[in-house]
Design a protein around this motif. Structure first.
Motif, PDB file in Angstrom:
ATOM      1  N   GLY A  58       0.735  -1.121   0.026  1.00  0.00           N
ATOM      2  CA  GLY A  58      -0.076  -0.149   0.289  1.00  0.00           C
ATOM      3  C   GLY A  58       0.688   1.816  -0.756  1.00  0.00           C
ATOM      4  O   GLY A  58       0.086   2.719   0.597  1.00  0.00           O
ATOM      5  N   GLY A  59       2.035   1.631  -0.266  1.00  0.00           N
ATOM      6  CA  GLY A  59       2.969   2.476  -0.459  1.00  0.00           C
ATOM      7  C   GLY A  59       3.497   3.131  -1.841  1.00  0.00           C
ATOM      8  O   GLY A  59       3.124   2.072  -2.847  1.00  0.00           O
ATOM      9  N   VAL A  60       4.198   3.927  -2.442  1.00  0.00           N
ATOM     10  CA  VAL A  60       3.989   4.042  -3.074  1.00  0.00           C
ATOM     11  C   VAL A  60       5.813   3.590  -3.302  1.00  0.00           C
ATOM     12  O   VAL A  60       6.639   4.321  -2.796  1.00  0.00           O
ATOM     13  N   GLU A  61       6.912   3.197  -4.167  1.00  0.00           N
ATOM     14  CA  GLU A  61       7.906   3.018  -4.333  1.00  0.00           C
ATOM     15  C   GLU A  61       8.830   3.786  -5.616  1.00  0.00           C
ATOM     16  O   GLU A  61       9.351   4.020  -5.895  1.00  0.00           O
ATOM     17  N   THR A  62       8.223   2.542  -6.575  1.00  0.00           N
ATOM     18  CA  THR A  62       8.730   2.344  -8.115  1.00  0.00           C
ATOM     19  C   THR A  62       8.567   3.692  -8.774  1.00  0.00           C
ATOM     20  O   THR A  62       6.652   4.250  -7.817  1.00  0.00           O
ATOM     21  N   ARG A  63       8.517   4.251  -9.733  1.00  0.00           N
ATOM     22  CA  ARG A  63       8.327   5.997 -10.041  1.00  0.00           C
ATOM     23  C   ARG A  63       6.554   4.549 -11.283  1.00  0.00           C
ATOM     24  O   ARG A  63       5.991   5.551 -11.171  1.00  0.00           O
ATOM     25  N   ASP A  64       6.603   3.390 -11.462  1.00  0.00           N
ATOM     26  CA  ASP A  64       5.017   3.018 -11.972  1.00  0.00           C
ATOM     27  C   ASP A  64       4.294   3.521 -10.872  1.00  0.00           C
ATOM     28  O   ASP A  64       2.433   4.205 -10.571  1.00  0.00           O
ATOM     29  N   GLU A  65       4.083   3.035 -10.036  1.00  0.00           N
ATOM     30  CA  GLU A  65       3.447   2.953  -8.881  1.00  0.00           C
ATOM     31  C   GLU A  65       3.282   4.706  -7.946  1.00  0.00           C
ATOM     32  O   GLU A  65       2.546   5.356  -7.842  1.00  0.00           O
ATOM     33  N   GLY A  66       4.489   5.429  -8.843  1.00  0.00           N
ATOM     34  CA  GLY A  66       4.135   7.115  -8.140  1.00  0.00           C
ATOM     35  C   GLY A  66       2.811   7.584  -9.365  1.00  0.00           C
ATOM     36  O   GLY A  66       2.328   8.633  -9.003  1.00  0.00           O
ATOM     37  N   LEU A  67       3.382   7.269 -10.365  1.00  0.00           N
ATOM     38  CA  LEU A  67       2.442   7.423 -11.526  1.00  0.00           C
ATOM     39  C   LEU A  67       1.132   6.807 -11.102  1.00  0.00           C
ATOM     40  O   LEU A  67       0.279   7.769 -11.342  1.00  0.00           O
ATOM     41  N   LEU A  68       0.718   5.810 -10.729  1.00  0.00           N
ATOM     42  CA  LEU A  68      -0.352   5.542 -10.171  1.00  0.00           C
ATOM     43  C   LEU A  68      -0.987   6.665  -9.329  1.00  0.00           C
ATOM     44  O   LEU A  68      -2.353   6.762  -9.447  1.00  0.00           O
ATOM     45  N   TYR A  69      -0.016   6.696  -8.657  1.00  0.00           N
ATOM     46  CA  TYR A  69      -1.200   7.829  -7.238  1.00  0.00           C
ATOM     47  C   TYR A  69      -1.113   9.262  -7.696  1.00  0.00           C
ATOM     48  O   TYR A  69      -2.245   9.993  -7.399  1.00  0.00           O
ATOM     49  N   ALA A  70      -0.297   9.544  -8.528  1.00  0.00           N
ATOM     50  CA  ALA A  70      -0.700  10.615  -9.254  1.00  0.00           C
ATOM     51  C   ALA A  70      -1.274  11.068  -9.950  1.00  0.00           C
ATOM     52  O   ALA A  70      -2.502  12.029  -9.701  1.00  0.00           O
ATOM     53  N   LYS A  71      -1.896   9.887 -10.670  1.00  0.00           N
ATOM     54  CA  LYS A  71      -3.294   9.609 -11.045  1.00  0.00           C
ATOM     55  C   LYS A  71      -4.865   9.909 -10.907  1.00  0.00           C
ATOM     56  O   LYS A  71      -5.463  10.382 -11.000  1.00  0.00           O
ATOM     57  N   TRP A  72      -4.446   8.718  -9.779  1.00  0.00           N
ATOM     58  CA  TRP A  72      -5.069   8.892  -8.455  1.00  0.00           C
ATOM     59  C   TRP A  72      -6.003  10.206  -7.872  1.00  0.00           C
ATOM     60  O   TRP A  72      -7.046  10.847  -7.646  1.00  0.00           O
ATOM     61  N   LEU A  73      -4.708  10.915  -7.447  1.00  0.00           N
ATOM     62  CA  LEU A  73      -4.864  12.162  -7.175  1.00  0.00           C
ATOM     63  C   LEU A  73      -5.067  13.056  -8.190  1.00  0.00           C
ATOM     64  O   LEU A  73      -6.238  14.221  -7.646  1.00  0.00           O
ATOM     65  N   LYS A  74      -5.208  13.030  -9.143  1.00  0.00           N
ATOM     66  CA  LYS A  74      -5.542  13.996 -10.188  1.00  0.00           C
ATOM     67  C   LYS A  74      -7.410  13.782 -10.243  1.00  0.00           C
ATOM     68  O   LYS A  74      -8.192  14.968 -10.329  1.00  0.00           O
ATOM     69  N   GLU A  75      -7.712  12.373 -10.255  1.00  0.00           N
ATOM     70  CA  GLU A  75      -9.064  12.029 -10.274  1.00  0.00           C
ATOM     71  C   GLU A  75      -9.754  12.279  -9.211  1.00  0.00           C
ATOM     72  O   GLU A  75     -11.290  12.724  -9.238  1.00  0.00           O
ATOM     73  N   HIS A  76      -9.104  13.285  -8.279  1.00  0.00           N
ATOM     74  CA  HIS A  76      -9.987  13.336  -6.699  1.00  0.00           C
ATOM     75  C   HIS A  76      -9.451  14.439  -6.381  1.00  0.00           C
ATOM     76  O   HIS A  76      -9.962  15.080  -5.406  1.00  0.00           O
ATOM     77  N   GLU A  77      -8.770  15.396  -8.001  1.00  0.00           N
ATOM     78  CA  GLU A  77      -8.482  16.883  -7.475  1.00  0.00           C
ATOM     79  C   GLU A  77      -9.887  17.913  -7.022  1.00  0.00           C
ATOM     80  O   GLU A  77     -11.094  17.961  -7.646  1.00  0.00           O
TER      81      GLU A  77
END
Length: 475
Positions: A58-77
């Motif tokens: 449930g954490g962010v480590e890789t760049r792909d996971e970072g991109l996934l979280y950034a996309k999720w954050l954008k969806e909840h802007e």
């Protein structure tokens, strides 16, 4: 509803983000998620968090996971006011910056402490070190963030509860100031060049200024009848707000009409704050003084400054957002005997009665009545409560906003009954040196006043996120 209740209706929401790093004990992240959710909800805030099943632990480590979280954050802007980046273990800096570089809101960096007796490889966190790794990279990317004392702190500790409270205040200031509308009703008060400001400089910082000619207000007031439904409702509200017993029906009707017109400006132009040209046309033409109307607006949670002092309105609004209490603007007015650290702060009446020792009373302005009898009805007199306060103000210079803040307290020292207006004795440590710095810095004869000590909150919001230039007056 008073100003305190109005501010308390706003509930903060934080987006939660957790870090991970390959060989570190990632199992600790599960407990951190539970801890942080409890900390946030126990403090009375809401949270959103990405599904823990989408990434390892449930954490962010890789760049792909970072991109996934950034996309999720954008969806909840628009659904969150700030981000809490929790580091239960040493963080991977690449995943962290990828996840949060476009967050667009304040980011609180929280790192877990290690525990003596749990320093074996299965339990040692190394978040103390990892926090520097993350803050270094965020600095390189010029992504602003907030760090607080202690460097490492457990989410369920009393210290983190304090950090969370302050971070919420920072978020309110940043999000409330980066896009706000302030109305100027009337031209600059002719006698006061001290309140001049650069409208385009304000716009650079997200502060939109809407200007209205005072003649339009006078015209709109003239079109309203005494028995208009809005006027009668407003009169009842004003009479419930403060003591109008010494005011004639004619004056009450005029003040009510002015208040109705101001409310229309607020509604139509979505004003978050305003500054009013309060003299001397109001007195000469309408035969009233609008001080009590500014007092009532401030008490409602709508920042209102007098004498077209828009700069004071800026810092008043920021402190209202930070403290969730009404604010006011006061004159640096009188020495208090021989005490070098005390001053009487005063104004004719924009002080909200929630900051006063009683309901206050509407009187006639002695200064205007002296030369034009009957022209000054509308001041709101009383005394201000004792307690801790913050003083602040700003100015525009060379296209920039310069701001100061310092902490002080209103005392219970007596001001004689004959002293006109609404006032209190303020005790400020090292006041004489601070006054010199204000004078040399070109700051005005007004200061904004907010409830409680919040200098560091304002400084973090203004400097780290909003880009104002800080002027230190505390030495």
């Amino acid at each position: 509803m008073d100003g305190k209740e109005e501010f308390a209706m706003r509930k903060m929401t934080f987006a939660l983000c957790f870090c991970n790093r390959g060989f570190m004990p990632g199992e600790l992240i599960y407990g951190a998620r539970e801890d942080m959710i409890k900390a946030v909800t126990d403090a009375g805030y809401d949270y959103i968090a990405m599904d823990a099943m989408l990434t390892r632990y449930g954490g962010v480590e890789t760049r792909d996971e970072g991109l996934l979280y950034a996309k999720w954050l954008k969806e909840h802007e628009g659904q969150y006011d700030g981000v809490i980046f929790s580091m239960p273990i040493f963080a991977d800096e690449n995943g962290a910056i990828t996840a949060l570089q476009d967050a667009g809101v304040p980011i609180l960096m929280q790192a877990y402490p290690d525990e003596i007796g749990k320093m074996d490889f299965a339990h040692r966190r190394d978040a103390f070190c990892g926090k520097f790794s993350v803050t270094d990279v965020f600095t390189q990317y010029q992504v602003p963030f907030t760090v607080m004392k202690l460097h490492v702190v457990h989410p369920l500790s009393a210290k983190f509860a304090e950090n969370l409270r302050d971070f919420a205040a920072i978020c309110r200031v940043v999000n409330g100031m980066k896009r706000c509308n302030i109305g100027c009703i009337g031209a600059r008060t002719t006698a006061f060049k001290t309140v001049r400001f650069d409208e385009i400089a304000m716009q650079k910082y997200g502060i939109n200024v809407e200007s209205f000619d005072l003649s339009e207000l006078v015209f709109k007031v003239g079109k309203l009848s005494d028995d208009d439904e809005k006027v009668t409702a407003k009169k009842a509200a004003l009479e419930a707000y403060t003591d109008f017993s010494g005011v004639s029906e004619e004056k009450k009707n005029t003040l009510s009409k002015i208040s109705v017109v101001i409310d229309e400006y607020i509604e139509v132009y979505h004003l978050d704050a305003l500054a009013l040209r309060c003299w001397n046309e109001m007195e000469e033409i309408l035969r009233v003084c609008p001080c009590v109307l500014l007092s009532e607006l401030n008490n409602r949670g709508i920042t209102a400054s007098c004498e077209i002092d828009l700069c004071s309105a800026v810092t008043m609004r920021a402190m209202a957002l930070a403290s969730e209490n009404p604010t006011t603007v006061l004159d640096w007015n009188n020495n208090y005997g021989d005490d070098e650290n005390k001053v009487i702060l005063f104004h004719c009446g924009p002080v909200p009665n929630s900051l006063m020792t009683d309901q206050g009373r509407v009187t006639s302005h002695k200064m205007f009545d002296k030369t034009d009898a009957g022209s000054g009805c509308g001041t709101c007199e009383g005394r201000i409560k004792a307690g801790d306060i913050t003083i602040a103000n700003c100015q525009t210079k060379d296209g920039k906003i310069l701001v100061y803040a310092s902490e002080a307290r209103f005392t219970e020292d007596v001001i004689e009954d004959e002293f006109f207006g609404c006032a209190a004795v303020c005790e400020i440590q090292d006041m004489q040196n601070k006054l010199i710095r204000l004078a040399r810095g070109g700051f005005k004869h007004h200061t904004s006043v907010g409830v409680g000590h919040m200098k560091e909150i304002l400084k973090e919001a203004f400097v780290t996120y909003l880009g104002y230039e800080w002027v230190e007056i505390d030495g």
